[in-house]
Design a protein around this motif. Structure first.
Motif, PDB file in Angstrom:
ATOM      1  N   GLN A 182       0.825  -1.213   0.000  1.00 49.33           N
ATOM      2  CA  GLN A 182       0.000   0.000   0.000  1.00 49.33           C
ATOM      3  C   GLN A 182       0.861   1.265   0.000  1.00 49.33           C
ATOM      4  O   GLN A 182       0.513   2.258  -0.640  1.00 49.33           O
ATOM      5  N   ILE A 183       1.986   1.230   0.715  1.00 50.01           N
ATOM      6  CA  ILE A 183       2.903   2.378   0.701  1.00 50.01           C
ATOM      7  C   ILE A 183       3.451   2.591  -0.712  1.00 50.01           C
ATOM      8  O   ILE A 183       3.497   3.719  -1.217  1.00 50.01           O
ATOM      9  N   LEU A 184       3.843   1.509  -1.363  1.00 53.10           N
ATOM     10  CA  LEU A 184       4.320   1.606  -2.739  1.00 53.10           C
ATOM     11  C   LEU A 184       3.225   2.123  -3.670  1.00 53.10           C
ATOM     12  O   LEU A 184       3.490   2.929  -4.568  1.00 53.10           O
ATOM     13  N   ALA A 185       1.997   1.682  -3.450  1.00 46.33           N
ATOM     14  CA  ALA A 185       0.888   2.078  -4.326  1.00 46.33           C
ATOM     15  C   ALA A 185       0.626   3.580  -4.254  1.00 46.33           C
ATOM     16  O   ALA A 185       0.134   4.170  -5.233  1.00 46.33           O
ATOM     17  N   ARG A 186       0.919   4.231  -3.125  1.00 46.98           N
ATOM     18  CA  ARG A 186       0.713   5.674  -3.004  1.00 46.98           C
ATOM     19  C   ARG A 186       1.766   6.478  -3.767  1.00 46.98           C
ATOM     20  O   ARG A 186       1.581   7.672  -4.014  1.00 46.98           O
ATOM     21  N   MET A 187       2.872   5.844  -4.107  1.00 50.12           N
ATOM     22  CA  MET A 187       3.936   6.568  -4.798  1.00 50.12           C
ATOM     23  C   MET A 187       3.564   6.824  -6.250  1.00 50.12           C
ATOM     24  O   MET A 187       2.702   6.153  -6.828  1.00 50.12           O
ATOM     25  N   LYS A 188       4.226   7.812  -6.834  1.00 47.73           N
ATOM     26  CA  LYS A 188       4.042   8.051  -8.266  1.00 47.73           C
ATOM     27  C   LYS A 188       4.608   6.867  -9.046  1.00 47.73           C
ATOM     28  O   LYS A 188       5.587   6.231  -8.627  1.00 47.73           O
ATOM     29  N   SER A 189       4.001   6.578 -10.174  1.00 46.94           N
ATOM     30  CA  SER A 189       4.402   5.394 -10.948  1.00 46.94           C
ATOM     31  C   SER A 189       5.868   5.462 -11.366  1.00 46.94           C
ATOM     32  O   SER A 189       6.575   4.446 -11.368  1.00 46.94           O
ATOM     33  N   LYS A 190       6.356   6.667 -11.686  1.00 45.75           N
ATOM     34  CA  LYS A 190       7.755   6.814 -12.090  1.00 45.75           C
ATOM     35  C   LYS A 190       8.690   6.476 -10.930  1.00 45.75           C
ATOM     36  O   LYS A 190       9.755   5.881 -11.126  1.00 45.75           O
ATOM     37  N   THR A 191       8.306   6.852  -9.707  1.00 47.80           N
ATOM     38  CA  THR A 191       9.122   6.537  -8.536  1.00 47.80           C
ATOM     39  C   THR A 191       9.172   5.035  -8.303  1.00 47.80           C
ATOM     40  O   THR A 191      10.243   4.470  -8.048  1.00 47.80           O
ATOM     41  N   ARG A 192       8.018   4.377  -8.374  1.00 47.40           N
ATOM     42  CA  ARG A 192       8.000   2.911  -8.222  1.00 47.40           C
ATOM     43  C   ARG A 192       8.869   2.260  -9.285  1.00 47.40           C
ATOM     44  O   ARG A 192       9.624   1.318  -9.003  1.00 47.40           O
ATOM     45  N   TYR A 193       8.779   2.748 -10.515  1.00 48.27           N
ATOM     46  CA  TYR A 193       9.582   2.194 -11.614  1.00 48.27           C
ATOM     47  C   TYR A 193      11.068   2.341 -11.306  1.00 48.27           C
ATOM     48  O   TYR A 193      11.856   1.398 -11.489  1.00 48.27           O
ATOM     49  N   ASN A 194      11.478   3.527 -10.807  1.00 45.55           N
ATOM     50  CA  ASN A 194      12.900   3.759 -10.538  1.00 45.55           C
ATOM     51  C   ASN A 194      13.411   2.909  -9.374  1.00 45.55           C
ATOM     52  O   ASN A 194      14.569   2.477  -9.376  1.00 45.55           O
ATOM     53  N   ILE A 195      12.558   2.659  -8.385  1.00 49.29           N
ATOM     54  CA  ILE A 195      12.942   1.772  -7.282  1.00 49.29           C
ATOM     55  C   ILE A 195      13.248   0.381  -7.821  1.00 49.29           C
ATOM     56  O   ILE A 195      14.279  -0.236  -7.491  1.00 49.29           O
ATOM     57  N   ARG A 196      12.370  -0.128  -8.656  1.00 48.89           N
ATOM     58  CA  ARG A 196      12.560  -1.467  -9.203  1.00 48.89           C
ATOM     59  C   ARG A 196      13.698  -1.500 -10.219  1.00 48.89           C
ATOM     60  O   ARG A 196      14.461  -2.480 -10.279  1.00 48.89           O
ATOM     61  N   LEU A 197      13.841  -0.430 -10.996  1.00 50.59           N
ATOM     62  CA  LEU A 197      14.931  -0.343 -11.962  1.00 50.59           C
ATOM     63  C   LEU A 197      16.283  -0.421 -11.259  1.00 50.59           C
ATOM     64  O   LEU A 197      17.205  -1.096 -11.734  1.00 50.59           O
ATOM     65  N   SER A 198      16.401   0.266 -10.131  1.00 49.76           N
ATOM     66  CA  SER A 198      17.665   0.284  -9.412  1.00 49.76           C
ATOM     67  C   SER A 198      18.107  -1.124  -9.027  1.00 49.76           C
ATOM     68  O   SER A 198      19.280  -1.484  -9.183  1.00 49.76           O
ATOM     69  N   GLY A 199      17.160  -1.914  -8.532  1.00 52.26           N
ATOM     70  CA  GLY A 199      17.493  -3.297  -8.198  1.00 52.26           C
ATOM     71  C   GLY A 199      17.888  -4.104  -9.421  1.00 52.26           C
ATOM     72  O   GLY A 199      18.852  -4.887  -9.384  1.00 52.26           O
ATOM     73  N   ARG A 200      17.171  -3.913 -10.543  1.00 52.13           N
ATOM     74  CA  ARG A 200      17.499  -4.651 -11.763  1.00 52.13           C
ATOM     75  C   ARG A 200      18.855  -4.252 -12.322  1.00 52.13           C
ATOM     76  O   ARG A 200      19.527  -5.055 -12.971  1.00 52.13           O
ATOM     77  N   LYS A 201      19.268  -3.010 -12.076  1.00 53.74           N
ATOM     78  CA  LYS A 201      20.540  -2.508 -12.598  1.00 53.74           C
ATOM     79  C   LYS A 201      21.736  -2.903 -11.735  1.00 53.74           C
ATOM     80  O   LYS A 201      22.865  -2.502 -12.001  1.00 53.74           O
ATOM     81  N   GLY A 202      21.484  -3.665 -10.683  1.00 56.90           N
ATOM     82  CA  GLY A 202      22.595  -4.195  -9.900  1.00 56.90           C
ATOM     83  C   GLY A 202      22.948  -3.418  -8.650  1.00 56.90           C
ATOM     84  O   GLY A 202      23.984  -3.694  -8.017  1.00 56.90           O
ATOM     85  N   ILE A 203      22.114  -2.460  -8.239  1.00 55.99           N
ATOM     86  CA  ILE A 203      22.373  -1.737  -6.997  1.00 55.99           C
ATOM     87  C   ILE A 203      22.051  -2.640  -5.807  1.00 55.99           C
ATOM     88  O   ILE A 203      20.974  -3.229  -5.733  1.00 55.99           O
ATOM     89  N   GLN A 204      22.995  -2.733  -4.890  1.00 53.10           N
ATOM     90  CA  GLN A 204      22.824  -3.536  -3.686  1.00 53.10           C
ATOM     91  C   GLN A 204      22.739  -2.604  -2.471  1.00 53.10           C
ATOM     92  O   GLN A 204      23.494  -1.639  -2.367  1.00 53.10           O
ATOM     93  N   ILE A 205      21.821  -2.886  -1.564  1.00 50.33           N
ATOM     94  CA  ILE A 205      21.629  -2.065  -0.364  1.00 50.33           C
ATOM     95  C   ILE A 205      22.114  -2.841   0.862  1.00 50.33           C
ATOM     96  O   ILE A 205      21.831  -4.035   1.000  1.00 50.33           O
ATOM     97  N   ARG A 206      22.825  -2.153   1.735  1.00 50.13           N
ATOM     98  CA  ARG A 206      23.203  -2.752   3.010  1.00 50.13           C
ATOM     99  C   ARG A 206      23.112  -1.705   4.111  1.00 50.13           C
ATOM    100  O   ARG A 206      23.139  -0.492   3.846  1.00 50.13           O
ATOM    101  N   LEU A 207      23.006  -2.176   5.352  1.00 53.52           N
ATOM    102  CA  LEU A 207      23.032  -1.288   6.502  1.00 53.52           C
ATOM    103  C   LEU A 207      24.483  -0.923   6.815  1.00 53.52           C
ATOM    104  O   LEU A 207      25.347  -1.800   6.864  1.00 53.52           O
ATOM    105  N   GLY A 208      24.722   0.367   7.015  1.00 58.41           N
ATOM    106  CA  GLY A 208      26.070   0.831   7.263  1.00 58.41           C
ATOM    107  C   GLY A 208      26.513   0.620   8.695  1.00 58.41           C
ATOM    108  O   GLY A 208      25.702   0.399   9.611  1.00 58.41           O
TER     109      GLY A 208
END
Length: 392
Positions: A182-208
């Motif tokens: 539901q939080i994702l659904a409230r976002m603009k479609s372009k923002t959701r797309y960029n979140i998913r694109l980042s993962g597909r492009k190989g960006i890895q997230i970790r806690l610092g």
């Protein structure tokens, strides 16, 4: 007469302010301890009910036992110049009921009297009290009468809207109470797309971790140089971040800070430092490198920051900063265009207000302050420019 200084009692200040609405990170004893390293003296103010009405008491330590405070505030004081003190309640005071005019008057009267007794030049407050939500002129914009009424009370009591707005007056708040879909659904479609694109492009997230902080600062300095905003020196941010991480992450510390890092092929390309206190979280510092910007790492960082905050029990994610004027003439407009994609609501607050306890000196101080700050920013930009070059 200055209220008496009370010997410390048993429980912690942070628990006390959690009992009041919208207790803020900048009102915590952790923030007080951090600012004390830079010359600020913390005072803990509490208004309690008594037979004679509300009474303000001043504590020098944060271990305080008050069961039902009517109001409270961390008050910082320091010398601006020899013999001239300034007082500041960062994101305070906190009131149990902002609609209670009698309580509001009592708090303002006590603060003014305290400033005069201290011989202070001024006292500044910027409570997290909303004037409205949404963007003025748009259909969902609404004003809140309580904020307007308190603003009117400030004017009647001799307070002045401050020329020096230390914190951002407005911000963007993301509601974390719903589930992730539901939080994702409230976002603009372009923002959701960029979140998913980042993962597909190989960006890895970790806690610092603590060891990541120098690299995060160098990246922050590079970001400030490219974006044209001024930040403080490295020791300030490393001290701040470490102070809120010192007790160990993931162990229930409150407040706490958590760096979130985006990497591409093992190299750090973006980051953020997220703070939380109680049920609220704040995105205070964000940084990125120009390399691999097409992979949209900052979008994925924001999403992972919200997920982290939600896991900590937060119900609000504060994106920390929105324009005063909602058009491209405002310096925050570009940043706001990024933030508004995440489905948050603009929150407009009353901003910072000053009580000039010594009016003539206050006028002179505020006449010279912009020039002093301009000089300090020039030196600051030179310093952070040198730090930024280390990541090039």
């Amino acid at each position: 007469m200055v209220p008496e200084t009370i010997a410390p009692k048993t429980t912690r200040w942070n628990e006390l302010i959690k009992s009041l609405p919208k207790a803020h990170l900048l009102q915590t004893s952790h923030w007080a301890d951090f600012k004390a390293r830079y010359g600020w003296i913390p005072n803990y103010l509490v208004w309690e009910e008594s037979q004679d009405g509300w009474q303000m008491r001043v504590y020098q330590e944060a271990d305080i036992q008050v069961e039902f405070p009517a109001a409270a505030g961390l008050l910082l004081e320091r010398e601006a110049f020899p013999g001239l003190r300034v007082l500041y309640l960062p994101k305070g005071p906190l009131l149990a009921d902002w609609s209670n005019q009698a309580l509001g008057e009592k708090v303002l009267d006590d603060l003014a009297a305290y400033a005069r007794e201290k011989g202070a030049l001024q006292i500044k407050m910027d409570p997290d009290l909303e004037l409205g939500s949404g963007i003025p002129g748009e259909d969902d914009f609404q004003l809140f009468g309580v904020g307007e009424e308190f603003q009117n009370l400030l004017r009647r009591k001799g307070w002045i809207f401050s020329r020096e707005q230390i914190q951002f007056r407005n911000t963007v708040l993301v509601d974390l109470q719903e589930d992730e879909e539901q939080i994702l659904a409230r976002m603009k479609s372009k923002t959701r797309y960029n979140i998913r694109l980042s993962g597909r492009k190989g960006i890895q997230i970790r806690l610092g971790e603590i060891g990541d902080l120098p690299s995060l600062y160098r990246m922050y300095a590079d970001t400030s140089r490219r974006a044209g905003f001024t930040i403080r020196g490295e020791s300030y941010y490393l001290t701040l971040w470490r102070s809120f991480m010192k007790d160990g992450l993931g162990m229930g510390q409150d407040p706490q800070a958590q760096p979130i890092i985006a990497e591409y092929e093992g190299k750090m390309v973006a980051g953020a430092v997220i703070f939380k206190f109680g049920e609220r979280s704040w995105y205070l510092h964000g940084m990125s490198l120009p390399e691999h910007s097409e992979k949209m790492a900052p979008h994925l960082i924001q999403w992972e920051a919200m997920r982290w905050a939600k896991r900590q029990g937060c119900v609000v994610y504060d994106m920390w900063g929105a324009p005063d004027q909602f058009n491209d003439s405002d310096s925050l407009w570009g940043v706001y265009r990024f933030k508004r994609g995440f489905g948050g609501v603009v929150s407009l607050t009353i901003g910072a207000w000053d009580f000039p306890a010594r009016p003539m000196l206050y006028a002179a101080y505020n006449r010279w302050l912009p020039r002093i700050l301009q000089i300090m920013r020039w030196f600051g930009n030179r310093r952070t420019g040198q730090a930024a070059r280390s990541v090039e």
